[in-house]
Design an enzyme around this catalytic site. Structure first.
Site, PDB file in Angstrom:
ATOM      1  N   SER A 440       0.823  -1.203   0.000  1.00 29.33           N
ATOM      2  CA  SER A 440       0.000   0.000   0.000  1.00 29.33           C
ATOM      3  C   SER A 440       0.860   1.255   0.000  1.00 29.33           C
ATOM      4  O   SER A 440       0.350   2.335  -0.251  1.00 29.33           O
ATOM      5  CB  SER A 440      -0.964  -0.002   1.179  1.00 29.33           C
ATOM      6  OG  SER A 440      -0.324  -0.410   2.335  1.00 29.33           O
ATOM      7  N   HIS A 461      -3.289  -3.440  -5.765  1.00 27.87           N
ATOM      8  CA  HIS A 461      -3.570  -2.950  -4.422  1.00 27.87           C
ATOM      9  C   HIS A 461      -5.048  -3.104  -4.065  1.00 27.87           C
ATOM     10  O   HIS A 461      -5.895  -2.347  -4.548  1.00 27.87           O
ATOM     11  CB  HIS A 461      -3.132  -1.478  -4.322  1.00 27.87           C
ATOM     12  CG  HIS A 461      -3.333  -0.889  -2.961  1.00 27.87           C
ATOM     13  ND1 HIS A 461      -3.651   0.419  -2.749  1.00 27.87           N
ATOM     14  CD2 HIS A 461      -3.263  -1.452  -1.734  1.00 27.87           C
ATOM     15  CE1 HIS A 461      -3.782   0.646  -1.457  1.00 27.87           C
ATOM     16  NE2 HIS A 461      -3.545  -0.477  -0.813  1.00 27.87           N
ATOM     17  N   GLU A 473      -6.489  -0.862  -7.051  1.00 23.83           N
ATOM     18  CA  GLU A 473      -5.571  -0.004  -7.806  1.00 23.83           C
ATOM     19  C   GLU A 473      -4.583  -0.906  -8.532  1.00 23.83           C
ATOM     20  O   GLU A 473      -3.940  -1.747  -7.910  1.00 23.83           O
ATOM     21  CB  GLU A 473      -4.809   0.931  -6.861  1.00 23.83           C
ATOM     22  CG  GLU A 473      -5.662   2.041  -6.299  1.00 23.83           C
ATOM     23  CD  GLU A 473      -4.886   2.938  -5.328  1.00 23.83           C
ATOM     24  OE1 GLU A 473      -5.350   4.055  -5.081  1.00 23.83           O
ATOM     25  OE2 GLU A 473      -3.838   2.513  -4.809  1.00 23.83           O
ATOM     26  N   ASN A 511      -4.466   6.442  -1.268  1.00 28.87           N
ATOM     27  CA  ASN A 511      -3.767   6.792  -0.025  1.00 28.87           C
ATOM     28  C   ASN A 511      -3.059   8.138  -0.131  1.00 28.87           C
ATOM     29  O   ASN A 511      -2.873   8.838   0.862  1.00 28.87           O
ATOM     30  CB  ASN A 511      -2.789   5.689   0.370  1.00 28.87           C
ATOM     31  CG  ASN A 511      -3.534   4.467   0.907  1.00 28.87           C
ATOM     32  OD1 ASN A 511      -4.698   4.570   1.302  1.00 28.87           O
ATOM     33  ND2 ASN A 511      -2.892   3.327   0.904  1.00 28.87           N
TER      34      ASN A 511
HETATM   35  P1  NAI Z   1      -0.233  -9.204   7.947  1.00 18.41           P
HETATM   36  O1  NAI Z   1       0.826  -8.841   8.909  1.00 18.41           O
HETATM   37  O2  NAI Z   1      -1.593  -9.508   8.436  1.00 18.41           O
HETATM   38  O3  NAI Z   1       0.248 -10.439   7.083  1.00 18.41           O
HETATM   39  C1  NAI Z   1       1.534 -10.572   6.570  1.00 18.41           C
HETATM   40  C2  NAI Z   1       1.813 -12.059   6.435  1.00 18.41           C
HETATM   41  O4  NAI Z   1       2.998 -12.225   5.684  1.00 18.41           O
HETATM   42  C3  NAI Z   1       2.032 -12.748   7.769  1.00 18.41           C
HETATM   43  O5  NAI Z   1       1.194 -13.873   7.861  1.00 18.41           O
HETATM   44  C4  NAI Z   1       3.497 -13.180   7.709  1.00 18.41           C
HETATM   45  O6  NAI Z   1       3.731 -14.430   8.371  1.00 18.41           O
HETATM   46  C5  NAI Z   1       3.687 -13.319   6.233  1.00 18.41           C
HETATM   47  N1  NAI Z   1       5.070 -13.266   5.805  1.00 18.41           N
HETATM   48  C6  NAI Z   1       6.083 -12.512   6.267  1.00 18.41           C
HETATM   49  N2  NAI Z   1       7.208 -12.776   5.575  1.00 18.41           N
HETATM   50  C7  NAI Z   1       6.885 -13.695   4.639  1.00 18.41           C
HETATM   51  C8  NAI Z   1       7.616 -14.366   3.636  1.00 18.41           C
HETATM   52  N3  NAI Z   1       8.911 -14.114   3.445  1.00 18.41           N
HETATM   53  N4  NAI Z   1       6.985 -15.258   2.870  1.00 18.41           N
HETATM   54  C9  NAI Z   1       5.668 -15.516   3.054  1.00 18.41           C
HETATM   55  N5  NAI Z   1       4.939 -14.916   3.993  1.00 18.41           N
HETATM   56  C10 NAI Z   1       5.529 -14.008   4.782  1.00 18.41           C
HETATM   57  O7  NAI Z   1      -0.261  -8.009   6.895  1.00 18.41           O
HETATM   58  P2  NAI Z   1      -1.476  -7.518   5.973  1.00 18.41           P
HETATM   59  O8  NAI Z   1      -2.229  -6.463   6.677  1.00 18.41           O
HETATM   60  O9  NAI Z   1      -2.169  -8.678   5.401  1.00 18.41           O
HETATM   61  O10 NAI Z   1      -0.655  -6.773   4.819  1.00 18.41           O
HETATM   62  C11 NAI Z   1       0.004  -7.484   3.797  1.00 18.41           C
HETATM   63  C12 NAI Z   1       0.329  -6.516   2.687  1.00 18.41           C
HETATM   64  O11 NAI Z   1      -0.863  -5.939   2.200  1.00 18.41           O
HETATM   65  C13 NAI Z   1       1.209  -5.353   3.095  1.00 18.41           C
HETATM   66  O12 NAI Z   1       2.060  -5.034   2.023  1.00 18.41           O
HETATM   67  C14 NAI Z   1       0.221  -4.240   3.324  1.00 18.41           C
HETATM   68  O13 NAI Z   1       0.783  -2.967   3.150  1.00 18.41           O
HETATM   69  C15 NAI Z   1      -0.769  -4.530   2.248  1.00 18.41           C
HETATM   70  N6  NAI Z   1      -2.097  -3.991   2.482  1.00 18.41           N
HETATM   71  C16 NAI Z   1      -2.677  -4.061   3.712  1.00 18.41           C
HETATM   72  C17 NAI Z   1      -3.942  -3.525   3.915  1.00 18.41           C
HETATM   73  C18 NAI Z   1      -4.579  -3.616   5.264  1.00 18.41           C
HETATM   74  O14 NAI Z   1      -5.535  -2.860   5.492  1.00 18.41           O
HETATM   75  N7  NAI Z   1      -4.149  -4.474   6.148  1.00 18.41           N
HETATM   76  C19 NAI Z   1      -4.684  -2.866   2.822  1.00 18.41           C
HETATM   77  C20 NAI Z   1      -4.007  -2.927   1.555  1.00 18.41           C
HETATM   78  C21 NAI Z   1      -2.754  -3.450   1.425  1.00 18.41           C
END
Ligand code: NAI
Length: 724
Positions: A440, A461, A473, A511
């Site tokens: 994001s 996104h 996006e 954003n």
């Molecule tokens: P989260 O922290 O809930 O999940 C991240 C996951 O990635 C965790 O389960 C972790 O174990 C895993 N992980 C870490 N390193 C890894 C690797 N090397 N290989 C495989 N898995 C790995 O984070 P979330 O909120 O799901 O965000 C994920 C992405 O989505 C980020 O880039 C965030 O900026 C983006 N995003 C998040 C939004 C939100 O509202 N939470 C909205 C839009 C985008």
């Protein structure tokens, strides 16, 4: 000729709709003329005894009639023209319904708006029980009401409450729901639907013969007998008055009175009670005239068309998008689990990979619970949901990822981790696979720098919660190929989302524009204004929530992190408001931690937490701000940033900005979008209000060159940035 009438030797007539160019049947001017002629022909065939029953069919399995022509509604220039358009439809459908033979609508696929009204005018309706069949009245979402007899006929068929629900929500009913409510008389199996529908019509013909023309009244009489409660509420004057008063109150609460159409629907039903059909048709037509010329209607239709255009880019046909048969999602967190579910929902097998066992388990559980929710909301049958859930598999290794046509990365928001993940991915995926990041805030180009094949890489996104938020996006990196971009956009459309293509700049589109808005809310706190009053002011503008509630929703840590990144990338005008910095130092996280500006229990918002002021060392003056002032501070900050976004060619058009803000942040749809609002207010006025804030509050409000230019020249955002 569309529709075409054929009458068999047995007297059974088929009136078949088949739009020669479109994928769906639409009641546009040509089709209307065709129908008008066909009804005339049917009347003479019936008079001569050759036609004994009429089935209305579609040659398109997924589309009975998808509605009226939205462009025609958009072009209604005055109330009189709107009223006339309504009367013409009413009259034509009335002639169809008055044919002296049984008329049966055989509904398979989409049957919406004008199409559903046509079906209502028939003597009987049968529907195919497949998933594509949906019958409904979405007019309210375009700011009008069912004006071809629908508002008048529907209550008589399904009862007042069900009619209100259908027309006020605009949500179409499945075949089984239509069967339960009486919207259709018979639900038939999808296999050999047309044969079965025709058999139904033949039964009617036989009945007409033996009963001497009584089939239609017999059919009408056999219609659903409702329970006692329902009969009291729907069938007595007192009950009806109660139901309508309740509906009115609900509409007022939900829409703040800003959307005239739902109120009008309630009013037309209330005033029409006990009146003749003719009188009710007149009221309905007058209502169409009033509504169709309102600014709200024009704005809602504009948004509808912008959305259609965004979904129908070159990726929808004739472009270079690659087919997607399998997908993989890396990172099974909040976003990964939900993205995997949305892929499986559209029947795309998906591998969900993470580095932690618990994360995989949680991701799969999250997918499952979303499927369960779809079942409990009757969107899916249990068996279907189980089958789709079976398409999601999870694990710690890259097994199965190599076969994916698209891989979506959703790991933690860190450049080094993401780069490492893409390094590994390039080792395992096939040569044609497309890679996407759900980042994001990180730069897509920076992420692509380490790739061997940056051309097959783009941003995809999603917004949280994925299953509800309609926007994606699609971020085009400097080296992203057209095929990659279109593949991602087409996939977004297939997932039911609207894609907006953005260039790789800080915060992309949504954003980026939200950043000054949230920061400005922080500045308001610093000035001592009451946070609750600020939230209320923004809700009064028509938004679903205010900025502080949104900060809680996104997560205070995430907002702080993004705010810092924006300030680094865009400079002083984004310098974080001290209040938000102070807030970031408390142990409040927002909704996910149970405490932010508001308190939460089990994820549900409870009351405002007054201790937030002391915690973050904020002063709070007693005065409540004037809503208009708050609204201006917030909206002008966004407009100014949006002007910069256009100037930098982050997106191609004002429509992209408006879609992004409405679909990504809930900017009030009745205003038509952020820049439509600005255009409507007049850019000279926007410029002078911004200049006043500039003087009072400093450089962060300095009007951007584009805003200045348009404000001085009298042009509009939508005029100058019209896009493709
Ligand atoms: P989260 O922290 O809930 O999940 C991240 C996951 O990635 C965790 O389960 C972790 O174990 C895993 N992980 C870490 N390193 C890894 C690797 N090397 N290989 C495989 N898995 C790995 O984070 P979330 O909120 O799901 O965000 C994920 C992405 O989505 C980020 O880039 C965030 O900026 C983006 N995003 C998040 C939004 C939100 O509202 N939470 C909205 C839009 C985008």
């Amino acid at each position: 000729m569309n529709p075409r009438l054929r009458v068999g030797a047995d007297g059974l007539g088929r009136l078949v709709f088949d739009d020669p160019v479109r994928a769906h049947n639409i009641l546009d001017a040509d089709t209307f003329r065709g129908l008008d002629e066909a009804v005339g022909l049917a009347a003479s065939e019936a008079a001569s005894g050759r036609l004994r029953a009429l089935a209305i069919l579609s040659a398109k399995p997924r589309s009975f009639i998808a509605g009226a022509d939205v462009d025609a509604i958009a072009s209604i220039a005055d109330a009189q023209a709107g009223e006339q358009a309504s009367r013409r439809g009413q009259a034509l459908f009335a002639r169809l319904g008055a044919l002296p033979v049984p008329v049966v609508a055989a509904v398979r696929g989409l049957c919406l708006g004008g199409g559903a009204e046509l079906a209502l005018a028939c003597d009987f309706r049968v529907a195919s029980d497949d998933e594509a069949t949906r019958i409904g009245f979405p007019e309210v979402s375009l700011g009008i009401l069912p004006g071809w007899g629908g508002t008048t006929r529907l209550p008589g068929l399904v009862g007042l409450r069900a009619a209100l629900e259908l027309m006020l929500s605009g949500k179409p009913a499945s075949a089984s729901k239509a069967g339960r409510t009486g919207l259709v008389d018979r639900v038939l199996p999808a296999a050999q639907f047309e044969d079965r529908a025709l058999a139904f019509v033949r039964d009617l013909m036989a009945g007409e013969d033996s009963r001497g023309g009584g089939a239609r009244t017999a059919g009408a009489r056999s219609r659903r007998r409702r329970g006692l409660g329902a009969r009291l509420l729907d069938g007595t004057p007192l009950g009806r008055a109660l139901v309508l008063a309740m509906a009115r109150r609900q509409v007022a609460r939900r829409t703040g009175g800003r959307y005239p159409a739902p109120l009008k629907i309630v009013e037309v039903l209330r005033r029409g009670a006990g009146r003749s059909m003719q009188k009710r048709f007149e009221m309905e037509a007058r209502a169409v005239g009033e509504l169709a010329t309102s600014r709200v209607c024009k704005n809602l239709i504009l948004l509808f068309r912008m959305r259609e255009r965004a979904r129908k880019g070159p990726w929808s046909e004739g472009g270079v998008a690659a087919p997607v048969e399998r997908a993989a999602v890396i990172g099974a967190g909040v976003m990964g689990g939900a993205v995997a579910q949305s892929l499986a929902y559209r029947d795309i097998p998906v591998r969900l990979k993470d580095v932690a066992h618990e994360a995989v388990a949680t991701g799969l559980a999250a997918s499952r619970s979303l499927f369960n929710e779809a079942v409990s909301r009757r969107r899916l049958r249990r068996r279907e949901a189980e089958r789709k859930m079976g398409l999601v598999s999870g694990g710690l290794d890259y097994a199965g990822v190599g076969r994916a046509d698209v891989v979506i990365e959703a790991v933690v928001e860190r450049m080094d981790v993401k780069r490492a993940v893409f390094g590994e991915l390039e080792e395992v995926v096939g040569p044609r696979a497309v890679l996407a990041t759900n980042t994001s805030s990180l730069s897509v180009d920076e992420m692509a720098a380490a790739l061997d094949h940056p051309e097959r890489f783009a941003g995809m996104h999603f917004f949280n919660p994925v299953h509800r938020m309609p926007l994606v996006e699609v971020v085009r990196g400097a080296r992203t190929s057209e095929a990659t971009l279109e593949t991602i956009a087409a996939l977004a459309v297939r997932l039911g989302k609207t894609p907006v293509v953005a260039a790789d700049g800080p915060g992309f589109l949504v954003n980026r524009i939200l950043a000054p808005y949230l920061n400005e809310a922080g500045h308001l706190l610093d000035e001592g204004w009451d946070a609750r009053a600020v939230d209320a002011a923004w809700r009064a503008f028509g938004a679903p929530m205010g900025p502080f509630r949104l900060i809680d929703e996104v997560g205070i840590d995430v907002v702080r992190h993004a705010g810092e990144a924006m300030a680094t990338a865009l400079g002083d005008r984004m310098a974080p408001a001290p209040a938000l910095v102070a807030l970031g130092r408390t142990n409040r996280l927002g909704r996910k931690g149970g405490r932010g500006f508001y308190l939460y229990r089990d994820g549900k918002q409870r009351k405002f937490d007054l201790s937030v002021y002391e915690d973050a060392g904020l002063r709070r003056s007693r005065a409540a701000p004037k809503p208009k002032q708050v609204q201006d501070r917030l909206v002008l900050a966004m407009i100014n940033e949006a002007a910069r976004v256009l100037d930098e060619e982050i997106v191609a058009s004002a429509a992209d900005v408006d879609l992004g803000m409405v679909m990504g942040t809930g900017f009030p749809p009745f205003r038509g979008g952020l820049l439509k609002y600005a255009d409507d207010r007049g850019l000279a006025a926007v410029l002078s209000a911004s200049a006043a804030l500039h003087e009072r509050l400093g450089d962060r409000y300095a009007p951007s060159p584009v805003l200045r230019r348009l404000g001085e020249s009298g042009e509009t955002f939508h005029g100058v940035f019209a896009g493709r």
